[in-house]
Design a protein around this motif. Structure first.
Motif, PDB file in Angstrom:
ATOM      1  N   VAL A 170      16.818  67.192  30.568  1.00 32.91           N
ATOM      2  CA  VAL A 170      17.396  65.849  30.581  1.00 32.91           C
ATOM      3  C   VAL A 170      16.693  64.989  31.631  1.00 32.91           C
ATOM      4  O   VAL A 170      16.329  63.831  31.377  1.00 32.91           O
ATOM      5  CB  VAL A 170      18.917  65.908  30.855  1.00 32.91           C
ATOM      6  N   ALA A 171      16.473  65.569  32.795  1.00 35.52           N
ATOM      7  CA  ALA A 171      15.777  64.840  33.869  1.00 35.52           C
ATOM      8  C   ALA A 171      14.427  64.352  33.369  1.00 35.52           C
ATOM      9  O   ALA A 171      13.996  63.227  33.654  1.00 35.52           O
ATOM     10  CB  ALA A 171      15.616  65.742  35.090  1.00 35.52           C
ATOM     11  N   ASP A 172      13.774  65.210  32.614  1.00 34.32           N
ATOM     12  CA  ASP A 172      12.460  64.891  32.073  1.00 34.32           C
ATOM     13  C   ASP A 172      12.500  63.688  31.118  1.00 34.32           C
ATOM     14  O   ASP A 172      11.604  62.844  31.133  1.00 34.32           O
ATOM     15  CB  ASP A 172      11.937  66.123  31.330  1.00 34.32           C
ATOM     16  N   LEU A 173      13.557  63.661  30.295  1.00 37.34           N
ATOM     17  CA  LEU A 173      13.703  62.533  29.360  1.00 37.34           C
ATOM     18  C   LEU A 173      13.793  61.199  30.096  1.00 37.34           C
ATOM     19  O   LEU A 173      13.321  60.180  29.628  1.00 37.34           O
ATOM     20  CB  LEU A 173      14.996  62.690  28.537  1.00 37.34           C
ATOM     21  N   TYR A 174      14.468  61.256  31.252  1.00 31.97           N
ATOM     22  CA  TYR A 174      14.754  60.026  31.995  1.00 31.97           C
ATOM     23  C   TYR A 174      13.695  59.725  33.065  1.00 31.97           C
ATOM     24  O   TYR A 174      13.832  58.739  33.796  1.00 31.97           O
ATOM     25  CB  TYR A 174      16.112  60.157  32.703  1.00 31.97           C
TER      26      TYR A 174
ATOM     27  N   ARG B  93      16.523  46.030  40.792  1.00 35.84           N
ATOM     28  CA  ARG B  93      16.201  46.087  42.227  1.00 35.84           C
ATOM     29  C   ARG B  93      17.149  47.051  42.930  1.00 35.84           C
ATOM     30  O   ARG B  93      17.282  47.022  44.147  1.00 35.84           O
ATOM     31  CB  ARG B  93      16.334  44.696  42.838  1.00 35.84           C
ATOM     32  N   VAL B  94      17.850  47.859  42.141  1.00 36.24           N
ATOM     33  CA  VAL B  94      18.800  48.827  42.737  1.00 36.24           C
ATOM     34  C   VAL B  94      18.518  50.196  42.144  1.00 36.24           C
ATOM     35  O   VAL B  94      17.925  50.299  41.063  1.00 36.24           O
ATOM     36  CB  VAL B  94      20.256  48.424  42.425  1.00 36.24           C
ATOM     37  N   PRO B  95      18.934  51.247  42.831  1.00 34.14           N
ATOM     38  CA  PRO B  95      18.675  52.599  42.324  1.00 34.14           C
ATOM     39  C   PRO B  95      19.424  52.871  41.020  1.00 34.14           C
ATOM     40  O   PRO B  95      20.539  52.380  40.828  1.00 34.14           O
ATOM     41  CB  PRO B  95      19.197  53.516  43.430  1.00 34.14           C
ATOM     42  N   LEU B  96      18.785  53.672  40.182  1.00 29.03           N
ATOM     43  CA  LEU B  96      19.386  54.113  38.922  1.00 29.03           C
ATOM     44  C   LEU B  96      19.484  55.637  38.969  1.00 29.03           C
ATOM     45  O   LEU B  96      18.482  56.328  39.153  1.00 29.03           O
ATOM     46  CB  LEU B  96      18.517  53.651  37.743  1.00 29.03           C
ATOM     47  N   VAL B  97      20.698  56.108  38.831  1.00 26.57           N
ATOM     48  CA  VAL B  97      20.991  57.538  38.954  1.00 26.57           C
ATOM     49  C   VAL B  97      21.567  58.043  37.636  1.00 26.57           C
ATOM     50  O   VAL B  97      22.422  57.382  37.056  1.00 26.57           O
ATOM     51  CB  VAL B  97      22.032  57.763  40.080  1.00 26.57           C
ATOM     52  N   ALA B  98      21.093  59.208  37.158  1.00 25.97           N
ATOM     53  CA  ALA B  98      21.660  59.805  35.947  1.00 25.97           C
ATOM     54  C   ALA B  98      22.364  61.104  36.300  1.00 25.97           C
ATOM     55  O   ALA B  98      21.902  61.856  37.164  1.00 25.97           O
ATOM     56  CB  ALA B  98      20.564  60.069  34.914  1.00 25.97           C
ATOM     57  N   VAL B  99      23.480  61.355  35.634  1.00 27.18           N
ATOM     58  CA  VAL B  99      24.206  62.614  35.825  1.00 27.18           C
ATOM     59  C   VAL B  99      23.965  63.479  34.585  1.00 27.18           C
ATOM     60  O   VAL B  99      24.156  63.016  33.455  1.00 27.18           O
ATOM     61  CB  VAL B  99      25.715  62.365  36.012  1.00 27.18           C
ATOM     62  N   SER B 100      23.572  64.709  34.781  1.00 24.72           N
ATOM     63  CA  SER B 100      23.243  65.591  33.654  1.00 24.72           C
ATOM     64  C   SER B 100      24.483  65.936  32.828  1.00 24.72           C
ATOM     65  O   SER B 100      25.500  66.377  33.381  1.00 24.72           O
ATOM     66  CB  SER B 100      22.630  66.892  34.155  1.00 24.72           C
TER      67      SER B 100
END
Lengths: 310, 310
Positions: free
Chosen positions: A252-256, A217-224
């Protein structure tokens, strides 16, 4: 309360930045165990140790792994008596492996990690993603290799055809991870700039972990971990290419893309931001010093706070 | 061809003297395994290592055990993470324990010892008395203690009521020991100046070893570890007293009287020679340097050559 998913060196740096800006009770670093292996009769957990040593301020600054100022008498003596020396184990670092192996006879990996962190003065929670056995195995053009065989002994030279995550299907998420995921004050989840295939995927391959993330219920952020088409360290770019994915932050963004709510790319890759399939933040993701780590941590947290909840 | 029975430091010195005066094919050093134990998940064989390091010229000259110039980074790090530090393991020495523990999964202790000796340049045969598990246990006024608990952790402080040699009854003598015993060129057997209760008795407690010695066709000579009523090193005198035996070279001669053909006592104890219950040699048994070791070895061999065969 923040959860950060981390592999080894790159992930540990952002975890360290997050630890610098968050009170101990507000951060749980969840660490990959797919790199763990048995060597010389010892249980070795490279990612857990790298995160633990980094947060303790004890990490070797030139390698990123191992202990600063550690010595190599054990390795020299091991070579002399004909032992296997392809995996370097420093003299002080050996204490971690020997004592962990001993403690695992009666404790979970989570408990051992907590014990060591307490002794080393690490106040933020560092937890293995699972207390069960998950082992990354690499299918290569030279056959099936255990992860450290591929990564250290063969120095990532063989071409990767695919990755198998042994044990992931039946592994359970660690209780400490579940506790953090269910924490009412949880505000965001961060994928640190770790190898998506070797560090993050082995964690996501555990069904319970993936299910938790999907139900979040919270945002999930990925760092490249890819900057300007290259990995800062390690084989992320090479593997990305060999597995047929674009070698770029966008790749990488695409993978996630089915999982994350926001993506952080480096200033070098600013031109990719508009074409990413999710909201982005452009930031300085290369962390050369403690101040870079803190700045990136603050930027990532601020970015996450602005994102819509999923 | 000579067989020398040895425990740790004192025995290793005479074994080293014998190695200095005998060609490699003419000496087999048979070593006590009753002190061996499992610690930190590692198999530790203190007497074998002391003999091996001493014959390799690598022993720490100030302690007699461990490696010269070894460092203590592992121990310092182990203490930091809360591990057990009562038994000192040097950084280089650790390689021996880790590699031995690993090799024992597929090799006998004799084979592992041979491998290490070859790598360390030890050309004379060093063989464990048995490849089976024999463990000295100490009955004390503070209860039953495993040997290293008594010897190192408690520094021999508890009063010894008796010794139990677990596993000795069912242990077999090692093949290399039997091979040496049956060698047609065998000329003499020597008990080095080791603790009779802690180093020699655990070997004699193996029925096959005792039977071999009783059936021998060559002289058996013992060198007293007690000089002028004291042990050169270790608890031999204290234990001799606590077990109710006279604390003197004569007390040791008495222990061995049904088995040996000749006894070597120190020049300090010359007045005891005439009342010993077997032929004696008075010699300088205190070995302060390599020359003392060689001289004692030569004297012992010459003495043995003059004795009647049993």
């Amino acid at each position: 309360m923040i959860i950060a998913f981390s592999g080894g060196v790159g992930g540990a740096k952002l975890a360290d930045g997050l630890a610098a800006v968050l009170a101990p009770e507000l951060l749980t670093v969840v660490v990959n165990v797919g790199d763990d292996f048995e060597h010389l009769g010892l249980r070795i957990c490279p990612d857990l140790d790298t995160v633990m040593y980094t947060l303790a301020g004890l990490a070797n600054p030139s390698t990123g792994w191992g202990l600063a100022g550690d010595t190599a008498s054990f390795m020299a003596a091991l070579e002399r008596i004909g032992g296997e020396t392809w995996f370097h184990l420093g003299d002080r670092d050996m204490a971690t492996h020997v004592e962990r192996t001993r403690l695992l006879a009666g404790m979970s990996l989570s408990e051992v990690t907590e014990t060591f962190c307490r002794r080393l003065g690490v106040r933020h929670a560092v937890v293995p993603v699972s207390d069960d056995r998950v082992r990354t195995t690499v299918r290569t053009d030279e056959g099936l290799l255990s992860f450290q065989d591929y990564f250290v002994r063969r120095r990532c030279a063989p071409r990767v055809l695919g990755l198998t995550l042994e044990g992931a299907d039946s592994a359970r998420a660690s209780e400490r991870f579940l506790h953090a995921m269910n924490h009412p004050q949880l505000k965001a989840i961060v994928f640190c700039p770790s190898n998506p295939h070797l560090s993050i995927a082995p964690m996501l391959a555990i069904p319970q972990v993936r299910a938790c993330l999907q139900a979040r219920r919270v945002p999930l952020v990925a760092v490249s971990p890819i900057i300007d088409g290259n990995a800062v360290k390690g084989p992320a770019a090479k593997i990305q290419k060999e597995l047929g994915f674009p070698v770029s932050a966008l790749g990488v963004a695409d993978l996630y893309k089915d999982l994350i709510d926001g993506f952080v790319l480096d200033v070098c890759d600013a031109e990719l931001a508009p074409i990413a399939p999710m909201p982005t933040l452009v930031a300085q993701t290369l962390m050369r010093n403690p101040s870079d780590r803190r700045n990136l941590a603050e930027a990532v947290l601020e970015f996450a706070s602005r994102l819509r909840k999923p």
